[in-house]
Design a protein around this motif. Structure first.
Motif, PDB file in Angstrom:
ATOM      1  N   GLY A  47       0.769  -1.231   0.000  1.00 28.96           N
ATOM      2  CA  GLY A  47       0.000   0.000   0.000  1.00 28.96           C
ATOM      3  C   GLY A  47       0.804   1.287   0.000  1.00 28.96           C
ATOM      4  O   GLY A  47       0.240   2.365   0.106  1.00 28.96           O
ATOM      5  N   LYS A  48       2.133   1.190  -0.097  1.00 30.32           N
ATOM      6  CA  LYS A  48       2.971   2.396  -0.011  1.00 30.32           C
ATOM      7  C   LYS A  48       3.618   2.803  -1.331  1.00 30.32           C
ATOM      8  O   LYS A  48       4.318   3.798  -1.370  1.00 30.32           O
ATOM      9  CB  LYS A  48       4.094   2.177   1.004  1.00 30.32           C
ATOM     10  CG  LYS A  48       3.617   2.022   2.418  1.00 30.32           C
ATOM     11  CD  LYS A  48       4.795   1.874   3.348  1.00 30.32           C
ATOM     12  CE  LYS A  48       4.303   1.686   4.770  1.00 30.32           C
ATOM     13  NZ  LYS A  48       5.393   1.439   5.693  1.00 30.32           N
ATOM     14  N   ILE A  49       3.380   2.082  -2.375  1.00 31.69           N
ATOM     15  CA  ILE A  49       4.170   2.284  -3.590  1.00 31.69           C
ATOM     16  C   ILE A  49       3.519   3.251  -4.590  1.00 31.69           C
ATOM     17  O   ILE A  49       4.035   3.477  -5.671  1.00 31.69           O
ATOM     18  CB  ILE A  49       4.493   0.916  -4.238  1.00 31.69           C
ATOM     19  CG1 ILE A  49       5.643   1.010  -5.238  1.00 31.69           C
ATOM     20  CG2 ILE A  49       3.269   0.282  -4.834  1.00 31.69           C
ATOM     21  CD1 ILE A  49       6.963   1.237  -4.620  1.00 31.69           C
ATOM     22  N   GLN A  50       2.422   3.891  -4.235  1.00 31.54           N
ATOM     23  CA  GLN A  50       1.746   4.804  -5.160  1.00 31.54           C
ATOM     24  C   GLN A  50       2.648   5.958  -5.599  1.00 31.54           C
ATOM     25  O   GLN A  50       2.664   6.322  -6.761  1.00 31.54           O
ATOM     26  CB  GLN A  50       0.462   5.355  -4.529  1.00 31.54           C
ATOM     27  CG  GLN A  50      -0.617   4.313  -4.337  1.00 31.54           C
ATOM     28  CD  GLN A  50      -1.055   3.678  -5.641  1.00 31.54           C
ATOM     29  OE1 GLN A  50      -1.237   4.358  -6.636  1.00 31.54           O
ATOM     30  NE2 GLN A  50      -1.204   2.373  -5.647  1.00 31.54           N
ATOM     31  N   ASP A  51       3.372   6.538  -4.689  1.00 31.40           N
ATOM     32  CA  ASP A  51       4.320   7.602  -5.010  1.00 31.40           C
ATOM     33  C   ASP A  51       5.716   7.054  -4.740  1.00 31.40           C
ATOM     34  O   ASP A  51       6.105   6.848  -3.588  1.00 31.40           O
ATOM     35  CB  ASP A  51       4.045   8.848  -4.148  1.00 31.40           C
ATOM     36  CG  ASP A  51       4.956  10.011  -4.498  1.00 31.40           C
ATOM     37  OD1 ASP A  51       6.128   9.787  -4.858  1.00 31.40           O
ATOM     38  OD2 ASP A  51       4.488  11.154  -4.392  1.00 31.40           O
ATOM     39  N   GLU A  58      10.528   6.703   2.840  1.00 28.21           N
ATOM     40  CA  GLU A  58      10.110   5.901   3.996  1.00 28.21           C
ATOM     41  C   GLU A  58      10.994   4.672   4.163  1.00 28.21           C
ATOM     42  O   GLU A  58      11.349   4.303   5.285  1.00 28.21           O
ATOM     43  CB  GLU A  58       8.647   5.489   3.848  1.00 28.21           C
ATOM     44  CG  GLU A  58       7.676   6.643   3.973  1.00 28.21           C
ATOM     45  CD  GLU A  58       6.229   6.225   3.747  1.00 28.21           C
ATOM     46  OE1 GLU A  58       5.949   5.022   3.586  1.00 28.21           O
ATOM     47  OE2 GLU A  58       5.376   7.133   3.717  1.00 28.21           O
ATOM     48  N   LEU A  59      11.386   4.066   3.060  1.00 29.34           N
ATOM     49  CA  LEU A  59      12.250   2.887   3.130  1.00 29.34           C
ATOM     50  C   LEU A  59      13.644   3.269   3.649  1.00 29.34           C
ATOM     51  O   LEU A  59      14.247   2.508   4.416  1.00 29.34           O
ATOM     52  CB  LEU A  59      12.342   2.206   1.761  1.00 29.34           C
ATOM     53  CG  LEU A  59      13.079   0.876   1.711  1.00 29.34           C
ATOM     54  CD1 LEU A  59      12.497  -0.141   2.691  1.00 29.34           C
ATOM     55  CD2 LEU A  59      13.065   0.324   0.287  1.00 29.34           C
ATOM     56  N   PHE A  60      14.138   4.431   3.268  1.00 29.89           N
ATOM     57  CA  PHE A  60      15.428   4.904   3.781  1.00 29.89           C
ATOM     58  C   PHE A  60      15.414   4.983   5.304  1.00 29.89           C
ATOM     59  O   PHE A  60      16.413   4.684   5.961  1.00 29.89           O
ATOM     60  CB  PHE A  60      15.789   6.276   3.211  1.00 29.89           C
ATOM     61  CG  PHE A  60      16.806   6.225   2.118  1.00 29.89           C
ATOM     62  CD1 PHE A  60      18.092   5.758   2.350  1.00 29.89           C
ATOM     63  CD2 PHE A  60      16.484   6.648   0.844  1.00 29.89           C
ATOM     64  CE1 PHE A  60      19.036   5.712   1.345  1.00 29.89           C
ATOM     65  CE2 PHE A  60      17.418   6.612  -0.168  1.00 29.89           C
ATOM     66  CZ  PHE A  60      18.694   6.146   0.072  1.00 29.89           C
ATOM     67  N   LEU A  61      14.295   5.393   5.883  1.00 29.32           N
ATOM     68  CA  LEU A  61      14.195   5.511   7.337  1.00 29.32           C
ATOM     69  C   LEU A  61      14.220   4.151   8.022  1.00 29.32           C
ATOM     70  O   LEU A  61      14.647   4.042   9.172  1.00 29.32           O
ATOM     71  CB  LEU A  61      12.916   6.265   7.724  1.00 29.32           C
ATOM     72  CG  LEU A  61      12.839   7.712   7.230  1.00 29.32           C
ATOM     73  CD1 LEU A  61      11.473   8.304   7.557  1.00 29.32           C
ATOM     74  CD2 LEU A  61      13.954   8.546   7.840  1.00 29.32           C
ATOM     75  N   GLU A  62      13.778   3.111   7.327  1.00 28.87           N
ATOM     76  CA  GLU A  62      13.721   1.766   7.909  1.00 28.87           C
ATOM     77  C   GLU A  62      14.948   0.923   7.572  1.00 28.87           C
ATOM     78  O   GLU A  62      15.566   0.343   8.449  1.00 28.87           O
ATOM     79  CB  GLU A  62      12.452   1.037   7.413  1.00 28.87           C
ATOM     80  CG  GLU A  62      11.166   1.666   7.877  1.00 28.87           C
ATOM     81  CD  GLU A  62      10.942   1.526   9.371  1.00 28.87           C
ATOM     82  OE1 GLU A  62      11.307   0.473   9.947  1.00 28.87           O
ATOM     83  OE2 GLU A  62      10.405   2.474   9.961  1.00 28.87           O
ATOM     84  N   LYS A  63      15.243   0.836   6.266  1.00 32.96           N
ATOM     85  CA  LYS A  63      16.372   0.011   5.815  1.00 32.96           C
ATOM     86  C   LYS A  63      17.006   0.685   4.600  1.00 32.96           C
ATOM     87  O   LYS A  63      16.596   0.457   3.460  1.00 32.96           O
ATOM     88  CB  LYS A  63      15.893  -1.400   5.440  1.00 32.96           C
ATOM     89  CG  LYS A  63      15.417  -2.215   6.632  1.00 32.96           C
ATOM     90  CD  LYS A  63      15.368  -3.691   6.287  1.00 32.96           C
ATOM     91  CE  LYS A  63      14.865  -4.536   7.422  1.00 32.96           C
ATOM     92  NZ  LYS A  63      15.772  -4.672   8.525  1.00 32.96           N
ATOM     93  N   SER A  64      18.009   1.497   4.877  1.00 33.51           N
ATOM     94  CA  SER A  64      18.626   2.286   3.810  1.00 33.51           C
ATOM     95  C   SER A  64      19.283   1.416   2.740  1.00 33.51           C
ATOM     96  O   SER A  64      19.312   1.795   1.568  1.00 33.51           O
ATOM     97  CB  SER A  64      19.631   3.280   4.382  1.00 33.51           C
ATOM     98  OG  SER A  64      20.660   2.603   5.069  1.00 33.51           O
TER      99      SER A  64
END
Length: 126
Positions: A47-51, A58-64
Motif C-alpha cells: 500500500g505504499k508504492i503509489q508515489d 520511507e524505506l530509507f528511514l527503515e532500511k537504507s
C-alpha cells in the motif's frame, strides 16, 4: 492544454511505476537469497508504492540498504527502457486508437443494419 505539466505528470507516474518494477525485481531476488527479508519488504511495501519517491524516503528511514538497492535497480531499468519507450508509447496509442475506432464502427454498423432490416410483408390467406 499545458503540455509541459502533462510531461511532468507523466514522468512522475513513470518514475513511480519504475520504482514498483524495481521493487518487484528486488523482491524476486530476495525471495531466492533471503526469504525473511523479502517477507519484511513485502509487508513494508504493501500500500505504499503509489508515489515512488515517498516510498523510497520511507524505506530509507527503515532500511537504507534496501532503498539504495531499489534505487539502483530502478535506475538500471530506466536506462534500459527509456531509449525505445517514446516510440513504443506512440505506436501503442496509435494501434489502440485504431482498434477502438474499428470496434466502434463495427458496433454502429451492426446497430444500423439491425435497425434497417427489411420487414417481411404480411400475407392474407383468403
Amino acid at each position: 492544454m499545458d503540455l509541459k505539466q502533462i510531461a511532468k505528470d507523466t514522468a512522475k507516474t513513470l518514475q513511480s511505476y519504475l520504482t514498483y518494477q524495481a521493487l518487484r525485481t528486488v523482491l524476486a531476488q530476495l525471495g531466492e537469497t533471503n526469504p525473511p527479508l523479502a517477507h519484511w519488504l513485502q509487508n513494508f511495501s504493501a500500500g505504499k508504492i503509489q508515489d515512488g519517491e515517498v516510498y523510497i524516503e520511507e524505506l530509507f528511514l527503515e532500511k537504507s540498504d534496501l532503498a539504495l538497492r531499489i534505487m539502483t535497480v530502478r535506475e538500471h531499468i530506466a536506462a534500459e527502457v527509456t531509449e525505445f519507450l517514446p516510440e513504443m508509447v506512440i505506436t501503442g496509442i496509435k494501434q489502440a486508437n485504431m482498434e477502438q475506432r474499428r470496434q466502434h464502427l463495427e458496433r454502429i454498423t451492426q446497430l444500423n443494419l439491425s435497425d434497417s432490416s427489411p420487414k417481411t410483408p404480411k400475407t392474407d390467406n383468403i
